[in-house]
Design a protein around this motif. Structure first.
Motif, PDB file in Angstrom:
ATOM      1  N   ASP A  89      -4.942  -4.277   4.975  1.00 12.62           N
ATOM      2  CA  ASP A  89      -5.304  -5.647   4.646  1.00 12.62           C
ATOM      3  C   ASP A  89      -6.502  -6.150   5.445  1.00 12.62           C
ATOM      4  O   ASP A  89      -7.064  -7.187   5.125  1.00 12.62           O
ATOM      5  N   THR A  90      -6.945  -5.397   6.458  1.00 13.80           N
ATOM      6  CA  THR A  90      -8.177  -5.764   7.157  1.00 13.80           C
ATOM      7  C   THR A  90      -9.412  -5.319   6.371  1.00 13.80           C
ATOM      8  O   THR A  90     -10.488  -5.860   6.546  1.00 13.80           O
ATOM      9  N   VAL A  91      -9.241  -4.333   5.501  1.00 11.70           N
ATOM     10  CA  VAL A  91     -10.326  -3.813   4.663  1.00 11.70           C
ATOM     11  C   VAL A  91     -10.199  -4.329   3.232  1.00 11.70           C
ATOM     12  O   VAL A  91     -11.188  -4.685   2.598  1.00 11.70           O
ATOM     13  N   LEU A  92      -8.983  -4.361   2.730  1.00 12.65           N
ATOM     14  CA  LEU A  92      -8.709  -4.813   1.364  1.00 12.65           C
ATOM     15  C   LEU A  92      -8.241  -6.261   1.428  1.00 12.65           C
ATOM     16  O   LEU A  92      -7.073  -6.539   1.661  1.00 12.65           O
ATOM     17  N   LYS A  93      -9.177  -7.176   1.261  1.00 13.86           N
ATOM     18  CA  LYS A  93      -8.892  -8.599   1.467  1.00 13.86           C
ATOM     19  C   LYS A  93      -8.105  -9.248   0.326  1.00 13.86           C
ATOM     20  O   LYS A  93      -7.342 -10.161   0.548  1.00 13.86           O
ATOM     21  N   ASP A  94      -8.312  -8.794  -0.906  1.00  8.28           N
ATOM     22  CA  ASP A  94      -7.678  -9.409  -2.072  1.00  8.28           C
ATOM     23  C   ASP A  94      -6.409  -8.648  -2.436  1.00  8.28           C
ATOM     24  O   ASP A  94      -6.467  -7.556  -2.988  1.00  8.28           O
ATOM     25  N   LYS A  95      -5.268  -9.229  -2.137  1.00  8.51           N
ATOM     26  CA  LYS A  95      -3.994  -8.555  -2.416  1.00  8.51           C
ATOM     27  C   LYS A  95      -3.668  -8.499  -3.902  1.00  8.51           C
ATOM     28  O   LYS A  95      -2.727  -7.826  -4.303  1.00  8.51           O
ATOM     29  N   ASP A  96      -4.455  -9.183  -4.732  1.00  6.94           N
ATOM     30  CA  ASP A  96      -4.254  -9.139  -6.172  1.00  6.94           C
ATOM     31  C   ASP A  96      -5.253  -8.221  -6.876  1.00  6.94           C
ATOM     32  O   ASP A  96      -5.221  -8.105  -8.101  1.00  6.94           O
ATOM     33  N   ALA A  97      -6.121  -7.566  -6.118  1.00  7.76           N
ATOM     34  CA  ALA A  97      -7.083  -6.623  -6.714  1.00  7.76           C
ATOM     35  C   ALA A  97      -6.334  -5.406  -7.237  1.00  7.76           C
ATOM     36  O   ALA A  97      -5.394  -4.917  -6.592  1.00  7.76           O
ATOM     37  N   PRO A  98      -6.741  -4.886  -8.392  1.00  7.27           N
ATOM     38  CA  PRO A  98      -6.103  -3.669  -8.909  1.00  7.27           C
ATOM     39  C   PRO A  98      -6.455  -2.460  -8.037  1.00  7.27           C
ATOM     40  O   PRO A  98      -7.630  -2.149  -7.848  1.00  7.27           O
ATOM     41  N   LEU A  99      -5.443  -1.816  -7.490  1.00  5.70           N
ATOM     42  CA  LEU A  99      -5.626  -0.639  -6.642  1.00  5.70           C
ATOM     43  C   LEU A  99      -5.136   0.592  -7.385  1.00  5.70           C
ATOM     44  O   LEU A  99      -4.023   0.602  -7.915  1.00  5.70           O
ATOM     45  N   TYR A 100      -5.959   1.629  -7.393  1.00  2.28           N
ATOM     46  CA  TYR A 100      -5.628   2.899  -8.039  1.00  2.28           C
ATOM     47  C   TYR A 100      -5.654   3.977  -6.969  1.00  2.28           C
ATOM     48  O   TYR A 100      -6.711   4.290  -6.430  1.00  2.28           O
ATOM     49  N   LEU A 101      -4.487   4.518  -6.632  1.00  2.00           N
ATOM     50  CA  LEU A 101      -4.348   5.446  -5.514  1.00  2.00           C
ATOM     51  C   LEU A 101      -4.223   6.891  -5.968  1.00  2.00           C
ATOM     52  O   LEU A 101      -3.615   7.172  -6.992  1.00  2.00           O
ATOM     53  N   TYR A 102      -4.793   7.777  -5.144  1.00  2.00           N
ATOM     54  CA  TYR A 102      -4.582   9.216  -5.349  1.00  2.00           C
ATOM     55  C   TYR A 102      -4.619   9.927  -4.012  1.00  2.00           C
ATOM     56  O   TYR A 102      -5.117   9.405  -3.013  1.00  2.00           O
ATOM     57  N   CYS A 103      -4.059  11.139  -4.000  1.00  2.00           N
ATOM     58  CA  CYS A 103      -4.092  12.014  -2.835  1.00  2.00           C
ATOM     59  C   CYS A 103      -4.373  13.421  -3.347  1.00  2.00           C
ATOM     60  O   CYS A 103      -5.106  13.582  -4.309  1.00  2.00           O
ATOM     61  N   GLN A 104      -3.804  14.430  -2.731  1.00  2.00           N
ATOM     62  CA  GLN A 104      -4.028  15.800  -3.193  1.00  2.00           C
ATOM     63  C   GLN A 104      -3.082  16.178  -4.331  1.00  2.00           C
ATOM     64  O   GLN A 104      -3.511  16.653  -5.366  1.00  2.00           O
TER      65      GLN A 104
END
Length: 111
Positions: A56-71
């Protein structure tokens, strides 16, 4: 290629397309910085799973659409649960980059 791999590839391919079409969305790679530099989806940001508690220090908007991936999809699943518990409202777990069929970018640094 096994049957399940085929569907995971389609999932991440379709999810990246959706993310790129949605205003304000963020592609988030939750692998280590070394893994990120070795190859990531263009336009993605890197916040390793172990650092997500400070997201939350980098991603300020908690309502922004986040698309996550890893390996492989394991860490992105854990990251999605953590981000939701932190109050992020639009979190999508795309699974693993191992299923990605598009361009791979090398280099870069974490967010």
């Amino acid at each position: 290629m096994n049957f399940l791999h085929f569907f995971s590839r389609n999932k991440i391919d379709e999810s990246v397309k959706e993310a790129r079409e949605k205003t304000g969305s963020i592609l988030l790679d939750v692998r280590t910085p070394e893994e990120y530099r070795s190859g990531h989806i263009p336009g993605s940001r890197n916040i390793p799973l172990q650092d997500l508690e400070q997201a939350d220090t980098v991603l300020k908007d908690k309502d922004a659409p986040l698309y996550l991936y890893c390996q492989s999809g394991a860490r992105s699943s854990m990251a999605a649960a953590l981000l939701r518990s932190m109050g992020f409202t639009q979190v999508s777990d795309m699974g693993g980059i191992s299923g990605w069929h598009g361009e791979i970018e090398r280099g870069g640094k974490e967010s």
